[in-house]
Design a protein around this motif. Structure first.
Motif, PDB file in Angstrom:
ATOM      1  N   ASP A 176      25.219  37.562 -11.588  1.00  0.00           N
ATOM      2  CA  ASP A 176      25.956  38.339 -12.582  1.00  0.00           C
ATOM      3  C   ASP A 176      26.490  39.642 -11.996  1.00  0.00           C
ATOM      4  O   ASP A 176      25.897  40.220 -11.084  1.00  0.00           O
ATOM      5  N   TYR A 178      26.969  43.605 -12.083  1.00  0.00           N
ATOM      6  CA  TYR A 178      25.966  44.583 -12.510  1.00  0.00           C
ATOM      7  C   TYR A 178      26.478  46.005 -12.319  1.00  0.00           C
ATOM      8  O   TYR A 178      27.412  46.263 -11.552  1.00  0.00           O
ATOM      9  N   ASP A 200      19.052  53.324 -10.105  1.00  0.00           N
ATOM     10  CA  ASP A 200      18.661  52.191 -10.948  1.00  0.00           C
ATOM     11  C   ASP A 200      19.890  51.314 -11.182  1.00  0.00           C
ATOM     12  O   ASP A 200      21.024  51.695 -10.841  1.00  0.00           O
ATOM     13  N   ASP A 202      21.412  47.880 -14.033  1.00  0.00           N
ATOM     14  CA  ASP A 202      21.160  47.174 -15.293  1.00  0.00           C
ATOM     15  C   ASP A 202      20.711  45.738 -15.045  1.00  0.00           C
ATOM     16  O   ASP A 202      20.699  44.923 -15.968  1.00  0.00           O
ATOM     17  N   ILE A 203      20.326  45.429 -13.789  1.00  0.00           N
ATOM     18  CA  ILE A 203      19.781  44.105 -13.478  1.00  0.00           C
ATOM     19  C   ILE A 203      18.389  43.985 -14.077  1.00  0.00           C
ATOM     20  O   ILE A 203      17.598  44.938 -14.043  1.00  0.00           O
ATOM     21  N   ASP A 204      18.067  42.840 -14.621  1.00  0.00           N
ATOM     22  CA  ASP A 204      16.746  42.605 -15.203  1.00  0.00           C
ATOM     23  C   ASP A 204      15.674  42.798 -14.127  1.00  0.00           C
ATOM     24  O   ASP A 204      15.693  42.108 -13.098  1.00  0.00           O
ATOM     25  N   PRO A 205      14.737  43.728 -14.314  1.00  0.00           N
ATOM     26  CA  PRO A 205      13.692  43.959 -13.302  1.00  0.00           C
ATOM     27  C   PRO A 205      12.896  42.700 -12.967  1.00  0.00           C
ATOM     28  O   PRO A 205      12.367  42.572 -11.858  1.00  0.00           O
ATOM     29  N   GLU A 206      12.813  41.757 -13.909  1.00  0.00           N
ATOM     30  CA  GLU A 206      12.057  40.530 -13.659  1.00  0.00           C
ATOM     31  C   GLU A 206      12.733  39.635 -12.626  1.00  0.00           C
ATOM     32  O   GLU A 206      12.123  38.686 -12.137  1.00  0.00           O
ATOM     33  N   SER A 207      13.996  39.952 -12.273  1.00  0.00           N
ATOM     34  CA  SER A 207      14.695  39.174 -11.253  1.00  0.00           C
ATOM     35  C   SER A 207      14.092  39.402  -9.873  1.00  0.00           C
ATOM     36  O   SER A 207      14.271  38.588  -8.961  1.00  0.00           O
ATOM     37  N   ASP A 211      14.539  47.572  -9.221  1.00  0.00           N
ATOM     38  CA  ASP A 211      13.935  48.297 -10.330  1.00  0.00           C
ATOM     39  C   ASP A 211      14.203  49.772 -10.065  1.00  0.00           C
ATOM     40  O   ASP A 211      14.454  50.180  -8.931  1.00  0.00           O
TER      41      ASP A 211
END
Length: 222
Positions: A176, A178, A200, A202-207, A211
């Motif tokens: 995606d 970002y 930082d 806006d990528i999902d930290p769980e990726s 972070d």
């Protein structure tokens, strides 16, 4: 330069580990320049180093020129000055095992800046027809600002901020688009350039890609 983390467009290039970096530029009076820059990296594979090679043309336009006593470069006499920069940069990872996808890639860029004295603003765009990992066309847009601060110690101090967006034509291959952002404090003291910054995306930290983090760097310019 020594840094606690090499972060490129919001993503660590060293697995959140420290990096040693250095570069060399040659700038001509005409505004043409060439240069190279290097850093250790760690993407979790065989790669250990990144080498960048770039060339371009940059000029600063003054509405009126003034020279401070003993200065070699002019100032804008309290009026805004304008800077433009166009060029090309190649990113090389000589010891990477590309496993079917080439890491090396090239970007073309254009930047514009305005210095009002109390604040300077800039923006630009980078374009690659074949981005890192052979994922196709990609673009990076950014805008930023730097504010010099008064400091009783006599050391030059400034704060800066940047927001950028990395976009890909083929999201299925590249992931995606970002947004990334950074806010930093800079001090020149004891002949060294010191920086602390928060960055930082806006990528999902769980990726697992990124972070929010704070990094510190210290460097020397000659």
């Amino acid at each position: 330069t020594l840094t606690t983390d090499y972060i490129f467009r919001g993503i660590s290039q060293t697995g959140e580990a420290p990096a040693v970096q250095g570069g060399l530029d040659y700038v001509m009076d005409t505004g043409l320049y060439i240069g190279t820059w290097a850093s250790n990296i760690d993407f979790g594979g065989s790669e250990t180093a990144e080498f960048d090679f770039y060339a371009g043309f940059s000029r600063t336009i003054y509405l009126e020129e003034c020279f401070d006593k003993g200065a070699l470069e002019p100032t804008g006499c309290g009026l805004p000055s304008f800077t433009y920069d166009v060029g090309v940069i190649h990113y090389a990872y000589p010891d990477a095992e590309d496993s079917g996808a080439e890491f090396d890639y090239t970007e073309f860029y254009g930047k514009l800046g305005v210095d009002f004295g109390v604040i300077s603003v800039d923006g630009g765009v980078y374009y690659s027809d074949q981005f890192f990992g052979e994922v196709g066309e990609a673009r990076y847009y950014y805008a930023g600002a730097t504010i010099p601060l008064e400091d009783a110690s006599g050391f030059p101090v400034s704060i800066d901020g940047r927001i950028g967006e990395q976009t890909f034509d083929d999201n299925a291959a590249a992931g995606d688009d970002y947004v990334e952002y950074e806010l930093g404090l800079n001090v020149t003291a004891f002949t060294l350039d010191w920086r602390v910054a928060w960055t930082d995306t806006d990528i999902d930290p769980e990726s697992g890609l990124t972070d929010g983090s704070v990094y510190f760097s210290v460097g020397k310019s000659f």
